[in-house]
Design a protein around this motif. Structure first.
Motif, PDB file in Angstrom:
ATOM      1  N   GLY A   1      20.647  -2.216 136.793  1.00 49.58           N
ATOM      2  CA  GLY A   1      19.307  -1.912 136.292  1.00 49.58           C
ATOM      3  C   GLY A   1      19.216  -0.472 135.837  1.00 49.58           C
ATOM      4  N   ASN A   2      18.879  -0.253 134.572  1.00 48.18           N
ATOM      5  CA  ASN A   2      18.785   1.135 134.083  1.00 48.18           C
ATOM      6  C   ASN A   2      17.390   1.692 134.349  1.00 48.18           C
ATOM      7  OD1 ASN A   2      17.937  -0.786 132.169  1.00 48.18           O
ATOM      8  ND2 ASN A   2      18.084   0.679 130.492  1.00 48.18           N
ATOM      9  N   LEU A   3      17.080   1.799 135.645  1.00 52.04           N
ATOM     10  CA  LEU A   3      15.773   2.289 136.096  1.00 52.04           C
ATOM     11  C   LEU A   3      15.878   3.756 136.498  1.00 52.04           C
ATOM     12  CD1 LEU A   3      12.802   1.635 137.022  1.00 52.04           C
ATOM     13  CD2 LEU A   3      13.792   1.149 139.277  1.00 52.04           C
ATOM     14  N   THR A   4      14.894   4.541 136.128  1.00 51.95           N
ATOM     15  CA  THR A   4      14.796   5.937 136.575  1.00 51.95           C
ATOM     16  C   THR A   4      13.906   6.004 137.809  1.00 51.95           C
ATOM     17  OG1 THR A   4      15.108   6.830 134.356  1.00 51.95           O
ATOM     18  CG2 THR A   4      14.031   8.259 135.972  1.00 51.95           C
ATOM     19  N   THR A   5      14.440   6.574 138.887  1.00 54.16           N
ATOM     20  CA  THR A   5      13.701   6.702 140.149  1.00 54.16           C
ATOM     21  C   THR A   5      13.394   8.164 140.418  1.00 54.16           C
ATOM     22  OG1 THR A   5      14.755   4.737 141.096  1.00 54.16           O
ATOM     23  CG2 THR A   5      13.787   6.315 142.639  1.00 54.16           C
ATOM     24  N   LEU A   6      12.125   8.460 140.689  1.00 49.86           N
ATOM     25  CA  LEU A   6      11.711   9.809 141.077  1.00 49.86           C
ATOM     26  C   LEU A   6      11.516   9.846 142.588  1.00 49.86           C
ATOM     27  CD1 LEU A   6      10.807   9.638 137.986  1.00 49.86           C
ATOM     28  CD2 LEU A   6       9.197  11.439 138.583  1.00 49.86           C
ATOM     29  N   ILE A   7      12.308  10.652 143.281  1.00 53.81           N
ATOM     30  CA  ILE A   7      12.126  10.869 144.717  1.00 53.81           C
ATOM     31  C   ILE A   7      11.308  12.146 144.882  1.00 53.81           C
ATOM     32  CG2 ILE A   7      13.245  11.285 146.932  1.00 53.81           C
ATOM     33  CD1 ILE A   7      15.698   9.794 145.864  1.00 53.81           C
ATOM     34  N   LEU A   8      10.103  11.998 145.382  1.00 52.50           N
ATOM     35  CA  LEU A   8       9.209  13.146 145.547  1.00 52.50           C
ATOM     36  C   LEU A   8       9.417  13.716 146.948  1.00 52.50           C
ATOM     37  CD1 LEU A   8       5.964  11.712 143.899  1.00 52.50           C
ATOM     38  CD2 LEU A   8       8.001  12.692 142.830  1.00 52.50           C
ATOM     39  N   ASP A   9      10.223  14.737 147.031  1.00 57.49           N
ATOM     40  CA  ASP A   9      10.635  15.307 148.312  1.00 57.49           C
ATOM     41  C   ASP A   9       9.739  16.492 148.667  1.00 57.49           C
ATOM     42  OD1 ASP A   9      11.888  16.267 150.536  1.00 57.49           O
ATOM     43  OD2 ASP A   9      13.739  16.865 149.528  1.00 57.49           O
TER      44      ASP A   9
ATOM     45  N   ARG B   1      23.725   9.805 137.460  1.00 58.63           N
ATOM     46  CA  ARG B   1      22.806  10.775 136.847  1.00 58.63           C
ATOM     47  C   ARG B   1      21.762  11.182 137.890  1.00 58.63           C
ATOM     48  NH1 ARG B   1      23.093  10.611 131.122  1.00 58.63           N
ATOM     49  NH2 ARG B   1      21.080  11.686 131.079  1.00 58.63           N
ATOM     50  N   ILE B   2      21.909  12.388 138.429  1.00 55.73           N
ATOM     51  CA  ILE B   2      20.993  12.889 139.462  1.00 55.73           C
ATOM     52  C   ILE B   2      20.577  14.299 139.065  1.00 55.73           C
ATOM     53  CG2 ILE B   2      20.666  13.402 141.903  1.00 55.73           C
ATOM     54  CD1 ILE B   2      23.092  11.516 142.432  1.00 55.73           C
ATOM     55  N   THR B   3      19.264  14.541 138.992  1.00 56.21           N
ATOM     56  CA  THR B   3      18.744  15.843 138.596  1.00 56.21           C
ATOM     57  C   THR B   3      17.696  16.312 139.605  1.00 56.21           C
ATOM     58  OG1 THR B   3      18.965  15.121 136.299  1.00 56.21           O
ATOM     59  CG2 THR B   3      17.769  17.167 136.691  1.00 56.21           C
ATOM     60  N   GLU B   4      17.732  17.582 139.953  1.00 51.25           N
ATOM     61  CA  GLU B   4      16.715  18.174 140.820  1.00 51.25           C
ATOM     62  C   GLU B   4      15.777  19.033 139.978  1.00 51.25           C
ATOM     63  OE1 GLU B   4      18.255  19.380 144.907  1.00 51.25           O
ATOM     64  OE2 GLU B   4      20.090  19.454 143.703  1.00 51.25           O
TER      65      GLU B   4
ATOM     66  N   ILE C   1      15.723  11.357 139.728  1.00 44.06           N
ATOM     67  CA  ILE C   1      15.170  12.707 139.609  1.00 44.06           C
ATOM     68  C   ILE C   1      14.574  13.067 140.963  1.00 44.06           C
ATOM     69  CG2 ILE C   1      13.501  14.187 138.436  1.00 44.06           C
ATOM     70  CD1 ILE C   1      13.588  12.156 136.091  1.00 44.06           C
ATOM     71  N   ILE C   2      15.051  14.147 141.551  1.00 47.23           N
ATOM     72  CA  ILE C   2      14.525  14.584 142.850  1.00 47.23           C
ATOM     73  C   ILE C   2      13.585  15.761 142.597  1.00 47.23           C
ATOM     74  CG2 ILE C   2      15.084  15.448 145.149  1.00 47.23           C
ATOM     75  CD1 ILE C   2      17.900  14.202 144.742  1.00 47.23           C
ATOM     76  N   ALA C   3      12.285  15.523 142.768  1.00 49.83           N
ATOM     77  CA  ALA C   3      11.274  16.570 142.596  1.00 49.83           C
ATOM     78  C   ALA C   3      11.046  17.221 143.953  1.00 49.83           C
ATOM     79  CB  ALA C   3       9.984  15.977 142.053  1.00 49.83           C
TER      80      ALA C   3
END
Length: 576
Positions: free
Chosen positions: A427-435, A475-478, A503-505
């Motif tokens: 699945g080409n889903l983008t997940t935002l982890i709001l840390d 693909r992991i971006t902070e 994407i880790i915010a």
């Protein structure tokens, strides 16, 4: 010595007084304060677990090993813990095991309204329901006694009003805290089908024995007064009945699974007209009807929401309750993210980009509220990622225009498997982890990524980047959620990528960091109201002067609104 305690505080006191050695939970209102009060008693080991299933399994393991144990959670947490719960009903225990289910009639802080009395009946375990804080404390001891006598887990079911209401509690010295020696017994505790079939018969035999026990246990008792009206009730509903109809005869039930059929028949024979007063499902009413007894229940009372003294009085006696104190209608104040909340910039950007947002449970669920309105779904803990995958499998083109959003604690609770599923099933889903470095919504409880345990000990911190890499995400971006330009750029890039991305915010909750910024100031405002689209409670519009105002008491100086204002009317104190 007597003292005022909430039901949650009283349960914690009961844990201390009745020899409990291990307590585990995942925070969830209205149950959270139980563990937060147990930790005040250093004699008891207590912990936050990553989710309710894990907490239940910790409690089960401790009880099988010989330590009295308690596990607490809100009612939807029992959904997560149901797998081990149903099986431990078969295996039984060695030392007492109590599950506290904190139900939430009226959905004060929950995504659904469920009646967990049905779980006790479904799992075939005994259930106790206190009607005040004293009973909440005492029933911890009774539950441990029942658990060890009948070799079973016990549910202690409370509701929001019991959890958070104050009443007097008598404090006693604790009993000796003993941990039994472990005894190996694979035929009892290894639930292979052959062993399970034998234990299934034990469960039925146990329920028959409990049916006899419930007829004489002291927490089930008749209060005979005016016998023209008889009311069967339990829990907080008992308090409503006593205040609304003080002269009515009442069958007060504290042990409500199994129900005392003999006592119910005896009580019904003594009264002219019989009612069942209970919140939510007609749990007791159905059982009374199965006994062939004519009873009035849900014809009068709704199967949803909370009851009240006024409702009970009006429905049964036809007379409203006379209140002495005046009743005022409080102004409606919709929930909103705190000033300086790191989640605000994320949802502002998501709305700008007009993305479909699969959301989750946490403070950030407020991203669905006006004026942000940047969330399309919220189902349950961890469902954002899994539901997002389902959406793009149904409509592959949605992957180019959607994200899943989940908090750090919720990701650890039940989002990891969802992300694993995204990778595994392409699945080409983008997940935002709001840390935000804490479990924010329930009041700042620590979790495996916060670096500290409930008991204040330093702990290893989960590395979200390493974890996501281990799950197969490449693909992991902070990002800093206050850097709106970069957040927007990264989200656009990752949503367009034809593979899973994270994407880790990362920025701490505004309430756990010491703010050193000065409140913002307004100068030469054009009145465009663009900054109000952030939904920050520190900003308001002066209709007389047609300008933005900054509440100096609320503003944290985070500067998010500076990035939004096109006319540079908002600035930090001292800036030119």
């Amino acid at each position: 010595m007597n003292t005022l305690m909430t039901g949650n505080e009283a349960i914690a006191r009961g844990v201390y007084e009745y020899g409990v050695s291990v307590a585990a939970a995942y925070p969830g209102t209205p149950s959270t304060e139980i563990l937060e009060n147990i930790v005040k008693y250093p004699e008891v080991y207590c912990q936050w677990s990553p989710n309710e299933k894990v907490a239940m399994e910790v409690g089960i393991g401790a009880a099988i090993a010989g330590a009295r144990s308690i596990v607490t959670m809100k009612m939807v947490g029992v959904n997560v813990a149901a797998d081990p719960l149903f099986t431990v009903a078969y295996t039984g225990i060695r030392a007492g095991l109590v599950l506290v289910s904190a139900d939430d009639p009226g959905m004060h802080s929950s995504q659904n309204e469920q009646d967990n009395r049905l779980y006790a009946a479904f799992a075939k375990i005994p259930m106790l329901e206190p009607s005040n804080s004293q009973e909440a404390k005492d029933m911890v001891g009774l539950a441990m006694e029942i658990s060890e006598t009948f070799d079973t887990p016990v549910m202690l079911r409370i509701t929001t009003r019991i959890a958070h209401s104050l009443s007097l509690v008598e404090l006693n010295d604790p009993i000796e805290r003993l941990v039994k020696t472990y005894e190996r017994n694979p035929r009892k505790y290894v639930m292979l089908p052959g062993n399970g079939r034998a234990r299934r018969l034990v469960v039925e035999e146990r329920m028959h024995k409990l049916a006899d026990y419930t007829e004489t246990v002291a927490v089930n008792n008749m209060e005979l007064k005016d016998q023209s009206i008889g009311i069967i009730t339990s829990g907080i509903s008992y308090q409503y009945v006593k205040e609304a109809l003080p002269t009515a005869s009442v069958l007060k039930l504290g042990l409500t699974n199994p129900l005392p059929s003999g006592l119910i028949k005896e009580f019904a024979a003594k009264v002219d007209k019989l009612y069942v007063v209970e919140e939510l499902e007609p749990y007791m009413e159905k059982e009374v009807r199965l006994l062939g007894i004519n009873v009035i229940g849900k014809e009068l009372f709704p199967p949803y929401g909370e009851l009240s003294v006024r409702m009970v009085s009006e429905k049964i006696s036809g007379q409203p309750v006379i209140t002495v104190a005046p009743v005022f209608d409080a102004p409606i104040r919709p929930p909103v993210m705190c000033p300086g909340c790191p989640h605000r910039g994320i949802f502002y950007t998501l709305k700008q980009l007009k993305l479909v947002v699969s959301g989750d449970i946490g403070c950030y669920t407020l991203g669905a509220m006006a004026p942000l309105e940047a969330m399309d779904t919220t189902i349950c803990m961890g469902a954002s990622i899994s539901a997002g995958l389902g959406m793009i499998k149904a409509h592959p083109e949605m992957a180019e225009n959607m994200v899943a959003v989940i908090g750090d604690s919720t990701f650890l609770h039940s989002g990891i498997t969802g992300l694993m599923d995204v990778v595994y099933n392409g699945g080409n889903l983008t997940t935002l982890i709001l840390d935000n470095s804490i479990t924010g919504m329930t009041g700042h409880q620590h979790n495996p990524a916060s670096g500290k345990t409930l008991m204040g000990q330093a702990a290893p911190q989960v590395d979200f980047v390493a974890l996501c890499k281990a799950l197969g995400v490449k693909r992991i971006t902070e990002v800093d959620p206050f850097d709106l330009a970069r957040v927007k750029e990264i989200i656009k890039t990752e949503v367009a990528a034809p593979e899973p991305s994270v994407i880790i915010a990362r920025r701490p909750c505004a309430l756990i960091i010491k703010n050193t910024e000065k409140p913002l100031q307004v100068q030469d405002c054009t009145g465009c109201k663009m900054c109000l689209k952030l939904g920050c409670p520190a900003l308001s519009f002066d209709e007389v002067n047609k300008t933005i105002q900054v509440d100096q008491a609320l503003c944290t100086g985070c500067g998010l609104c500076i990035n939004v204002c096109k006319f540079k009317a908002l600035r930090k104190a001292g800036d030119a």
